[in-house]
Enzyme design. Structure first.
Site, PDB file in Angstrom:
ATOM      1  CG  ASP A   1      -9.574  17.029 -14.503  1.00 45.86           C
ATOM      2  OD1 ASP A   1      -8.901  16.536 -15.433  1.00 45.86           O
ATOM      3  OD2 ASP A   1     -10.517  16.439 -13.949  1.00 45.86           O
TER       4      ASP A   1
ATOM      5  CE  LYS B   1     -12.509   9.748 -18.615  1.00 41.83           C
ATOM      6  NZ  LYS B   1     -13.322   8.704 -18.087  1.00 41.83           N
TER       7      LYS B   1
ATOM      8  CE1 TYR C   1     -17.023  12.308 -15.272  1.00 44.11           C
ATOM      9  CE2 TYR C   1     -15.999  12.319 -13.114  1.00 44.11           C
ATOM     10  CZ  TYR C   1     -16.721  11.674 -14.097  1.00 44.11           C
ATOM     11  OH  TYR C   1     -17.150  10.392 -13.891  1.00 44.11           O
TER      12      TYR C   1
ATOM     13  NE  ARG D   1      -3.084  -0.203   3.143  1.00 46.72           N
ATOM     14  CZ  ARG D   1      -2.606   0.101   4.371  1.00 46.72           C
ATOM     15  NH1 ARG D   1      -2.248   1.330   4.651  1.00 46.72           N
ATOM     16  NH2 ARG D   1      -2.516  -0.829   5.306  1.00 46.72           N
TER      17      ARG D   1
HETATM   18  N1  PLP Z   1     -11.860  14.294 -14.713  1.00 40.61           N
HETATM   19  C1  PLP Z   1     -12.388  14.319 -15.943  1.00 40.61           C
HETATM   20  C2  PLP Z   1     -12.231  15.540 -16.785  1.00 40.61           C
HETATM   21  C3  PLP Z   1     -13.109  13.218 -16.419  1.00 40.61           C
HETATM   22  O1  PLP Z   1     -13.658  13.268 -17.650  1.00 40.61           O
HETATM   23  C4  PLP Z   1     -13.262  12.079 -15.586  1.00 40.61           C
HETATM   24  C5  PLP Z   1     -14.023  10.893 -16.040  1.00 40.61           C
HETATM   25  O2  PLP Z   1     -14.741  10.930 -17.016  1.00 40.61           O
HETATM   26  C6  PLP Z   1     -12.699  12.108 -14.312  1.00 40.61           C
HETATM   27  C7  PLP Z   1     -11.997  13.227 -13.901  1.00 40.61           C
HETATM   28  C8  PLP Z   1     -12.845  10.931 -13.367  1.00 40.61           C
HETATM   29  O3  PLP Z   1     -11.971   9.912 -13.746  1.00 40.61           O
HETATM   30  P1  PLP Z   1     -12.220   8.330 -13.494  1.00 40.61           P
HETATM   31  O4  PLP Z   1     -13.411   7.938 -14.296  1.00 40.61           O
HETATM   32  O5  PLP Z   1     -10.926   7.724 -13.940  1.00 40.61           O
HETATM   33  O6  PLP Z   1     -12.463   8.163 -12.033  1.00 40.61           O
END
Ligand code: PLP
Length: 363
Positions: free
Chosen positions: A170, A195, A99, A48
């Site tokens: 992000d 992604k 998101y 961990r």
């Molecule tokens: N940030 C963005 C811009 C996203 O599009 C997403 C998921 O679609 C996330 C964060 C969250 O990521 P995860 O689905 O890997 O938890």
């Protein structure tokens, strides 16, 4: 890990970072270290706290973003880890379109009396700068999901720092190849590595990259990750690193495909609006309402109707099918993640489906 010169271009970093040293009998790729514990006396000790396969992924992404990276079990694990650092009653400035998981996490913390969320239009730089005055944390997503708004990161980061706030970006949509937020003043970069970084729609993974001048923050995050256990899977980090070897080629091709589709989409009678931030491979189009959008996503053979984005294959979805999506996103908005297929095949499939939408309006 192989020793790399800091002056290498991102394409070279993507291919070469996070590999074992060039020594006889070393494997070219980091092994998948399936281990819950390690022989005592070293830096890792327990599964961990660290893992050599995670370290290889973290080394590569850290170099691409210009900071120190920690991998997480998902993008949301990374997002919620950062939001959890915000003190009681402190204000978080965040985009009104972002998101939905990030927006929902902010709303959840606010509902529980933990923080105050101040949602802003991130393209209105003056309003965001004004909002920074009361903020402890300024959360940016740029381009935003799925409205594709772009923030002036540099100006906002300067204002946030003036107010003593941390700045998070992000960077999932742009990837470090198209935007390096730390160089623009951000303290922290977040990724859904699910992604573009992984790129093949076969991994759930997240990452946080901390600016080099935030050594203490890195230690806090490392400690929290060990305590919360929001740790990545070993195979997932290995797959993500393998995906990152071609990140530059995938992003280049997907972006070229997206840009080749823009003018054609704009001219199509079924499309009333095309949103594109000027870079990247996510395009949002608006068609005439919910029914037209639902028809479009059912009529293609190549484009896959699926959520998520950033894979080699082209996918799309009507975002308002999610009850949690912002009500200011049009019912007929379809977010398209343009892949790396042949663009003429993509257009033939898409334009046939769009023609079907037009025909359904004029029977
Ligand atoms: N940030 C963005 C811009 C996203 O599009 C997403 C998921 O679609 C996330 C964060 C969250 O990521 P995860 O689905 O890997 O938890």
């Amino acid at each position: 890990m192989a020793d790399l010169s800091p002056s290498l271009s991102p394409a070279t970093v993507a291919v070469t970072a996070g590999r074992p040293p060039h020594e006889p009998d070393q494997p070219l790729n980091v092994p998948i270290a399936m281990a819950s514990t390690f022989v005592a006396g070293g830096d890792r000790e327990y599964g961990r706290y660290g893992n050599p396969t995670w370290s290889a992924f973290e080394d590569a992404l850290g170099r691409l973003e210009g900071g120190r990276c920690l991998a997480y079990s998902s993008g949301m694990a990374a997002v919620t880890t950062i939001l959890d650092l915000v003190g009681h009653d402190a204000t978080v400035v965040a985009p009104r379109h972002a998101y939905q998981g990030s927006i929902m996490s902010l709303a959840d913390l606010e509902a529980r009396g933990r923080i105050k969320a101040h949602l802003v239009d991130i393209e209105d730089t003056a309003a965001v700068v004004a909002a920074c005055a009361d903020a402890a944390l300024v959360w940016l997503e740029s381009p935003t999901n799925p409205a594709l708004e772009v923030a002036d990161i540099e100006t906002i980061a300067a204002a946030a720092h003036e107010a003593g706030a941390y700045v998070v970006v992000d960077n999932t949509f742009a990837t470090p190849l198209l935007q390096q937020p730390i160089a623009l003043g951000a303290d922290i970069v977040v990724h859904s590595a699910t992604k573009y970084l992984s790129g093949h729609s076969d991994v759930l993974l997240g990452a946080i990259v901390v600016a080099p001048d935030q050594a203490e923050l890195y230690d806090v995050l490392l400690n929290r990750r060990s305590l919360t256990g929001s740790t990545p899977g070993t195979f997932e980090t290995w797959l993500a690193l393998r995906g990152m070897r071609t990140l530059h080629l995938r992003v280049e091709r997907a972006q070229a495909n997206a840009q080749a589709l823009l003018a054609r989409l704009e001219e199509h009678a079924a499309v009333s609006e095309v949103r594109y931030p000027g870079f990247g491979a996510i395009v949002s189009i608006v068609v005439d309402g919910e029914l037209a959008a639902d028809l479009l996503v059912r009529k293609t053979k190549l484009w896959v109707h699926a959520t998520s984005l950033g894979g080699v294959e082209s996918t799309f979805e009507r975002r308002r099918r999610w009850k949690t999506e912002a009500k200011t996103i049009p019912e007929g908005l379809v977010r398209m993640s343009v892949g790396i297929e042949d663009v003429e095949d993509l257009w033939a499939d898409l334009s046939t489906a769009l023609d079907g939408v037009t025909a359904s309006r004029n029977p």
